[in-house]
Design an enzyme around this catalytic site. Structure first.
Site, PDB file in Angstrom:
ATOM      1  CE1 TYR A   1    -119.009  -4.419 -41.571  1.00  0.00           C
ATOM      2  CE2 TYR A   1    -118.437  -2.608 -43.062  1.00  0.00           C
ATOM      3  CZ  TYR A   1    -118.066  -3.602 -42.377  1.00  0.00           C
ATOM      4  OH  TYR A   1    -116.518  -3.947 -42.371  1.00  0.00           O
TER       5      TYR A   1
ATOM      6  CG  HIS B   1    -117.797  -9.331 -44.445  1.00  0.00           C
ATOM      7  ND1 HIS B   1    -118.747  -8.648 -44.194  1.00  0.00           N
ATOM      8  CD2 HIS B   1    -116.608  -8.992 -43.680  1.00  0.00           C
ATOM      9  CE1 HIS B   1    -118.126  -7.684 -43.310  1.00  0.00           C
ATOM     10  NE2 HIS B   1    -117.148  -7.852 -42.825  1.00  0.00           N
TER      11      HIS B   1
ATOM     12  CB  SER C   1    -112.743  -9.266 -46.532  1.00  0.00           C
ATOM     13  OG  SER C   1    -112.429  -8.859 -45.031  1.00  0.00           O
ATOM     14  CG  ASN C   2    -111.933 -11.121 -42.125  1.00  0.00           C
ATOM     15  OD1 ASN C   2    -111.095 -10.543 -41.233  1.00  0.00           O
ATOM     16  ND2 ASN C   2    -113.082 -10.788 -42.433  1.00  0.00           N
TER      17      ASN C   2
ATOM     18  CB  SER D   1    -113.482   8.848 -37.067  1.00  0.00           C
ATOM     19  OG  SER D   1    -113.861   9.769 -36.013  1.00  0.00           O
TER      20      SER D   1
ATOM     21  CD  GLU E   1    -106.154  13.625 -35.886  1.00  0.00           C
ATOM     22  OE1 GLU E   1    -106.792  14.349 -35.130  1.00  0.00           O
ATOM     23  OE2 GLU E   1    -105.361  12.612 -35.356  1.00  0.00           O
ATOM     24  CG  ASN E   2    -108.294   9.384 -39.051  1.00  0.00           C
ATOM     25  OD1 ASN E   2    -107.596   9.702 -38.234  1.00  0.00           O
ATOM     26  ND2 ASN E   2    -109.617   8.909 -38.638  1.00  0.00           N
TER      27      ASN E   2
HETATM   28  P1  NAD Z   1    -110.355   1.624 -36.996  1.00  0.00           P
HETATM   29  O1  NAD Z   1    -108.963   1.074 -36.763  1.00  0.00           O
HETATM   30  O2  NAD Z   1    -110.403   2.361 -38.318  1.00  0.00           O
HETATM   31  O3  NAD Z   1    -110.610   2.455 -35.553  1.00  0.00           O
HETATM   32  C1  NAD Z   1    -111.673   3.167 -35.648  1.00  0.00           C
HETATM   33  C2  NAD Z   1    -111.794   3.962 -34.069  1.00  0.00           C
HETATM   34  O4  NAD Z   1    -110.580   4.704 -33.789  1.00  0.00           O
HETATM   35  C3  NAD Z   1    -112.719   5.128 -34.009  1.00  0.00           C
HETATM   36  O5  NAD Z   1    -114.085   4.531 -33.646  1.00  0.00           O
HETATM   37  C4  NAD Z   1    -112.206   5.933 -32.814  1.00  0.00           C
HETATM   38  O6  NAD Z   1    -112.465   5.366 -31.594  1.00  0.00           O
HETATM   39  C5  NAD Z   1    -110.964   5.821 -33.482  1.00  0.00           C
HETATM   40  N1  NAD Z   1    -110.104   6.827 -34.071  1.00  0.00           N
HETATM   41  C6  NAD Z   1    -110.439   7.301 -35.334  1.00  0.00           C
HETATM   42  N2  NAD Z   1    -109.714   8.259 -35.830  1.00  0.00           N
HETATM   43  C7  NAD Z   1    -108.931   8.537 -34.683  1.00  0.00           C
HETATM   44  C8  NAD Z   1    -107.922   9.447 -34.450  1.00  0.00           C
HETATM   45  N3  NAD Z   1    -107.520  10.572 -35.860  1.00  0.00           N
HETATM   46  N4  NAD Z   1    -107.352   9.832 -33.187  1.00  0.00           N
HETATM   47  C9  NAD Z   1    -107.785   8.966 -32.342  1.00  0.00           C
HETATM   48  N5  NAD Z   1    -108.629   8.072 -32.408  1.00  0.00           N
HETATM   49  C10 NAD Z   1    -109.228   7.921 -33.791  1.00  0.00           C
HETATM   50  O7  NAD Z   1    -111.349   0.404 -36.844  1.00  0.00           O
HETATM   51  P2  NAD Z   1    -112.506  -0.282 -37.614  1.00  0.00           P
HETATM   52  O8  NAD Z   1    -113.440   0.743 -37.821  1.00  0.00           O
HETATM   53  O9  NAD Z   1    -112.822  -1.464 -37.004  1.00  0.00           O
HETATM   54  O10 NAD Z   1    -111.797  -0.327 -39.133  1.00  0.00           O
HETATM   55  C11 NAD Z   1    -112.037   0.460 -40.156  1.00  0.00           C
HETATM   56  C12 NAD Z   1    -112.763  -0.002 -41.246  1.00  0.00           C
HETATM   57  O11 NAD Z   1    -112.550  -1.425 -41.812  1.00  0.00           O
HETATM   58  C13 NAD Z   1    -114.173  -0.340 -40.614  1.00  0.00           C
HETATM   59  O12 NAD Z   1    -114.973   0.802 -40.379  1.00  0.00           O
HETATM   60  C14 NAD Z   1    -114.941  -1.300 -41.786  1.00  0.00           C
HETATM   61  O13 NAD Z   1    -115.200  -0.419 -43.061  1.00  0.00           O
HETATM   62  C15 NAD Z   1    -113.636  -2.175 -42.116  1.00  0.00           C
HETATM   63  N6  NAD Z   1    -113.611  -3.257 -41.310  1.00  0.00           N
HETATM   64  C16 NAD Z   1    -113.757  -4.416 -41.933  1.00  0.00           C
HETATM   65  C17 NAD Z   1    -113.757  -5.859 -41.273  1.00  0.00           C
HETATM   66  C18 NAD Z   1    -113.876  -6.824 -42.188  1.00  0.00           C
HETATM   67  O14 NAD Z   1    -114.067  -8.093 -41.474  1.00  0.00           O
HETATM   68  N7  NAD Z   1    -113.542  -7.045 -43.179  1.00  0.00           N
HETATM   69  C19 NAD Z   1    -113.637  -5.717 -39.844  1.00  0.00           C
HETATM   70  C20 NAD Z   1    -113.557  -4.694 -39.317  1.00  0.00           C
HETATM   71  C21 NAD Z   1    -113.403  -3.394 -39.914  1.00  0.00           C
END
Ligand code: NAD
Length: 279
Positions: free
Chosen positions: A50, A106, A134-135, A229, A237-238
């Site tokens: 990241y 990862h 992960s994955n 977010s 909120e989350n």
């Molecule tokens: P997420 O499911 O957390 O969604 C994030 C998106 O949802 C935000 O960008 C926003 O657009 C929306 N959102 C957030 N809060 C909201 C709310 N209360 N109401 C409405 N919309 C809202 O997606 P993510 O970021 O891909 O996944 C979370 C975390 O998981 C990542 O930030 C990362 O740390 C991790 N991740 C890991 C891998 C991996 O390969 N290990 C891959 C993807 C993500």
């Protein structure tokens, strides 16, 4: 009411809810992590890939929160698997800490056996409190457990209402590997997820939002969530999901949203693997 933490296979307590930092960097990352810490989050999920470990470290340090109250998670990128020790040492430096709470591999690409064995050593030396992956699909997970000393404490995989990973969850339970959901909000998909009529109705009944119910559903299913977010309101909120409980009937309605098809990180799909390999 549910516990805010869950024990790992080595009895360390891991928070049920953390803050995701994918695709945020620099000042935006620092500001978002600070808002998260002020809102009560104590677990932060970052990764070598990241490019924001430094921003996360700046903020955790400036926050003044005692290190022992934080739970820092990072991941080694598969391109670094031959250099795992140096990579983890760089993460320690960037995150400005003498130990990490959880380090994950990862993706199951490249020489992940070499990487795992180095993580085992770093864990034994006390530089990492728990190690995981992960994955990893269940078959890769069982293979890794069978041929190594330390079993992964956590597997972080794409999991949300539309892809609940119920079969994978059962396999992970069997091997005492905790299930951590990435993309727990389906990366914010409005139409398919947030506007689902059953979800909207359940949210209304509790005076909560669709996003909050989506996260609560996973936590009540024994899954750790790390929503992301960059918006102050959404970050707060989350986290505000510990004061209500979904009924068994509501849980059953939400189970029906599962399509069992990953949309983001499916290591069985060669096209997804090609994209992920570019990281
Ligand atoms: P997420 O499911 O957390 O969604 C994030 C998106 O949802 C935000 O960008 C926003 O657009 C929306 N959102 C957030 N809060 C909201 C709310 N209360 N109401 C409405 N919309 C809202 O997606 P993510 O970021 O891909 O996944 C979370 C975390 O998981 C990542 O930030 C990362 O740390 C991790 N991740 C890991 C891998 C991996 O390969 N290990 C891959 C993807 C993500």
């Amino acid at each position: 009411m549910m516990m805010n933490t869950m024990p790992l296979n080595n009895d360390i307590q891991m928070p049920m809810l953390g803050f995701g930092t994918f695709l945020m960097g620099g000042a935006e990352c620092e500001e978002s992590v600070l808002t998260a810490l002020r809102s009560g989050y104590r677990m932060i999920d970052t990764a070598e890939a990241y490019g924001n470990e430094e921003a996360v470290g700046n903020t955790t340090q400036k926050s003044g929160i005692p290190r022992g109250e934080l739970f820092l998670v990072t991941k080694v990128n598969f391109r670094s698997y031959e250099n795992t020790r140096a990579t983890v040492e760089a993460s320690l430096e960037k995150l400005k800490t003498s130990y990490l709470d959880l380090v994950l591999l990862h993706w199951p690409f490249g020489n992940y056996y070499a990487a795992w064995r180095e993580l085992e050593k770093l864990h034994q030396e006390g530089k990492i409190r728990a190690i995981g992956v992960s994955n990893f699909d269940p078959d890769r997970l069982i293979d890794l457990i069978e041929f190594n000393q330390v079993a992964p404490a956590v597997n972080q995989i794409e999991t949300h209402l539309l892809c609940q990973r119920r079969t994978e969850h059962e396999w992970m339970e069997k091997y005492h590997v905790r299930h951590m959901a990435y993309a727990p909000l389906g990366q914010g998909r409005k139409n398919e997820m947030f506007e689902n009529p059953a979800l909207v109705e359940i949210a209304r009944a509790h005076g909560k939002t669709s996003a909050q119910v989506a996260l609560r559903f996973l936590m009540q299913s024994g899954v750790v969530v790390i929503p992301k977010s960059v918006h102050k309101g959404h970050i707060k909120e989350n986290f505000d999901i510990f004061d209500f409980e979904l009924t068994a009937d509501e849980m059953a309605q939400l189970v029906k949203m599962d399509t069992a098809v990953p949309m983001i990180g499916n290591p069985e799909n060669p096209a997804v693997v090609e994209v992920a390999m570019k990281w």
